[in-house]
Design an enzyme around this catalytic site. Structure first.
Site, PDB file in Angstrom:
ATOM      1  N   ASP A 139       0.824  -1.205   0.000  1.00 57.69           N
ATOM      2  CA  ASP A 139       0.000   0.000   0.000  1.00 57.69           C
ATOM      3  C   ASP A 139       0.864   1.264   0.000  1.00 57.69           C
ATOM      4  O   ASP A 139       2.092   1.200   0.024  1.00 57.69           O
ATOM      5  CB  ASP A 139      -0.911  -0.054   1.245  1.00 57.69           C
ATOM      6  CG  ASP A 139      -2.286   0.522   0.976  1.00 57.69           C
ATOM      7  OD1 ASP A 139      -2.415   1.360   0.079  1.00 57.69           O
ATOM      8  OD2 ASP A 139      -3.236   0.144   1.694  1.00 57.69           O
ATOM      9  N   GLY A 169      -2.867   4.857  -8.192  1.00 56.39           N
ATOM     10  CA  GLY A 169      -2.783   5.547  -9.478  1.00 56.39           C
ATOM     11  C   GLY A 169      -2.321   6.977  -9.376  1.00 56.39           C
ATOM     12  O   GLY A 169      -2.316   7.705 -10.371  1.00 56.39           O
ATOM     13  N   ASP A 215      -9.995   3.554  -3.282  1.00 62.05           N
ATOM     14  CA  ASP A 215     -10.710   2.332  -2.923  1.00 62.05           C
ATOM     15  C   ASP A 215     -12.086   2.230  -3.570  1.00 62.05           C
ATOM     16  O   ASP A 215     -12.790   3.227  -3.718  1.00 62.05           O
ATOM     17  CB  ASP A 215     -10.884   2.266  -1.404  1.00 62.05           C
ATOM     18  CG  ASP A 215      -9.557   2.052  -0.715  1.00 62.05           C
ATOM     19  OD1 ASP A 215      -8.525   1.981  -1.421  1.00 62.05           O
ATOM     20  OD2 ASP A 215      -9.537   1.960   0.522  1.00 62.05           O
TER      21      ASP A 215
HETATM   22  C1  GLA Z   1      -6.001   1.272   1.532  1.00 62.48           C
HETATM   23  C2  GLA Z   1      -6.118   0.310   0.356  1.00 62.48           C
HETATM   24  C3  GLA Z   1      -7.246  -0.664   0.628  1.00 62.48           C
HETATM   25  C4  GLA Z   1      -6.991  -1.412   1.927  1.00 62.48           C
HETATM   26  C5  GLA Z   1      -6.809  -0.427   3.068  1.00 62.48           C
HETATM   27  C6  GLA Z   1      -6.359  -1.129   4.341  1.00 62.48           C
HETATM   28  O1  GLA Z   1      -7.107   2.118   1.637  1.00 62.48           O
HETATM   29  O2  GLA Z   1      -6.328   1.005  -0.845  1.00 62.48           O
HETATM   30  O3  GLA Z   1      -7.405  -1.550  -0.453  1.00 62.48           O
HETATM   31  O4  GLA Z   1      -5.843  -2.215   1.765  1.00 62.48           O
HETATM   32  O5  GLA Z   1      -5.842   0.557   2.743  1.00 62.48           O
HETATM   33  O6  GLA Z   1      -6.179  -0.232   5.394  1.00 62.48           O
END
Ligand code: GLA
Length: 408
Positions: free
Chosen positions: A153, A188, A208
């Site tokens: 991440d 992105g 997300d």
């Molecule tokens: C980010 C990612 C998600 C998830 C959360 C977990 O928002 O984009 O897909 O992994 O962190 O905290």
């Protein structure tokens, strides 16, 4: 020195130099088709523990999803405990008392692969210890535990440049020696499609996903996105995707509360995009309808097609958009996506539609070649391209077909 001897010394010297430089790369060939599996985040969030993950692995096998091609069981955020006195990461002792290695062994014993999550910053998005400054230690641990997939991440990365940060982890994984699929989750922001192919096997193209078909959910300062919103993002990036390096529109929300039509449309469109198919629902309690969607092997075959070409929007007909995906057998998939809430009639005269894909140099001339049509949700033949297509597509749903050149 003879010429031959000279060449030999040169080769040996180059090899020594390469090994001293710690030559690094990604592990090639681990994702020749888009990865398929399950991830804990969309439904469980931080509420993860080893029993739940084991039960989901059982359900993935029993539901027929493993047979349909789903392979990875991935624990997202919140599995972490503290770092030990030497800086090595540990699992949360309360929720993962047997440790991650035992869990990975369990997943492997089911014939599945095991994935885990970290972030390039100091903290994960849920505030757990992340990998910054510990990349090589973490990679060693993952290799020792038998991890097969790392989602990495972008939280807590103030001051870092994305390409360099992801390269560091790629190199660490390579040095640790265990082949691990590397999933970049940088949302992105810094155009990972332009530099990601040498670093990882897939990269997120968006923030997300949110469990809705057509909405933006504002968290105050940042948003999560519905299925249609993600579909409309990042025009022109399909040229960057292909075997071993995929655009990732995020994990799926199928079975998490949208209508059956919407779930079907969501799943179909992810297949048209050659997206990783990572389920995000509770596999232990899913309905038969959800199971039927996730295990539709004909749709999955479109996603997993060996050509690895991401589909594109060919045409707009009122509220219906027509998407096209070239396939390895010389055929193609078409998906009529109804973005509207009401049903819409579609008339599509093949003789008036020569479809070209300029990016991947494909042309489908229905006047010159006739194609057999298969309705891949009804699982039945639907005539040929000789006759005009006339169908009604319900609101927030799709009509998805596969065309195969007719043998003369
Ligand atoms: C980010 C990612 C998600 C998830 C959360 C977990 O928002 O984009 O897909 O992994 O962190 O905290």
């Amino acid at each position: 020195m003879s010429d031959m001897k000279g060449k030999k010394y040169f080769l040996i010297a180059s090899l020594i130099l390469i090994s001293f430089c710690g030559f690094s790369q990604k592990f090639e060939g681990l994702a020749l088709t888009p990865p398929m599996g399950w991830n804990s985040w969309n439904d469980f969030g931080c509420d993860v523990n080893e029993d739940k993950i084991k039960e989901v692995a059982d359900a993935l096998v029993e539901s027929g999803m493993k047979d349909a091609g789903y392979e990875y069981i991935i624990i997202d955020d919140c599995w972490h405990g503290e770092r030990d006195s030497l800086g090595f990461i540990t699992a949360n002792p309360e929720h993962f008392p047997s440790g991650i290695k035992a869990l990975a062994d369990y997943v492997h014993s089911k014939g599945l692969k095991f994935g885990i999550y970290s972030s390039a910053g100091y903290k994960t998005c849920a505030g757990r210890p992340a990998s910054r400054g510990h990349e090589y230690q973490d990679a060693m641990k993952y290799a020792e535990w038998g991890v097969d997939y790392l989602k990495y991440d972008w939280c807590g990365t103030e001051g870092l440049k994305a390409e360099g940060a992801y390269m560091t982890m790629r190199d660490a994984l390579y040095q640790a020696g265990r082949p691990i699929v590397f999933a970049l989750c940088e949302w992105g922001n810094d155009n990972p499609w332009e530099w990601g192919a040498n670093i990882g096997h897939l990269w997120r193209i968006s923030g997300d996903i949110y469990n809705c078909f057509d909405c933006e959910f504002d968290h105050g300062g940042w948003s999560s996105w519905g299925v249609l919103q993600i579909l409309d993002m990042r025009k022109g990036i399909r040229k960057y995707a292909g075997p071993d390096h995929w655009n990732d529109p995020d994990m799926m929300e199928v079975g998490n509360g949208m209508s059956v039509n919407e779930d079907r449309a969501h799943f179909s469109m992810w297949a048209m995009l050659a997206a990783p198919l990572i389920a995000g629902n509770d596999l232990r309690t899913m309905s038969q309808e959800t199971k039927d969607i996730l295990t539709n092997k004909e749709v999955i075959a479109v996603d997993q097609d060996s050509l690895g070409i991401q589909g594109f929007k060919y045409k707009i007909m009122d509220s219906v958009e027509v998407y096209v995906k070239p396939l390895a057998d010389g055929g193609l998939a078409l998906c009529f996506l109804n973005r509207g809430k009401g049903s819409q009639n579609v008339e599509f005269d093949w003789s008036q539609n020569t479809i070209t894909d300029d990016v991947f140099d494909k042309k489908y001339d229905f006047g010159a070649t006739q194609y057999e049509i298969r309705d891949i949700w009804a699982h039945e033949k639907a005539g040929t391209t000789k006759k005009e297509l006339k169908v009604t597509v319900p609101g927030h749903d799709v009509y998805m077909i596969r065309l195969t050149p007719k043998k003369k």
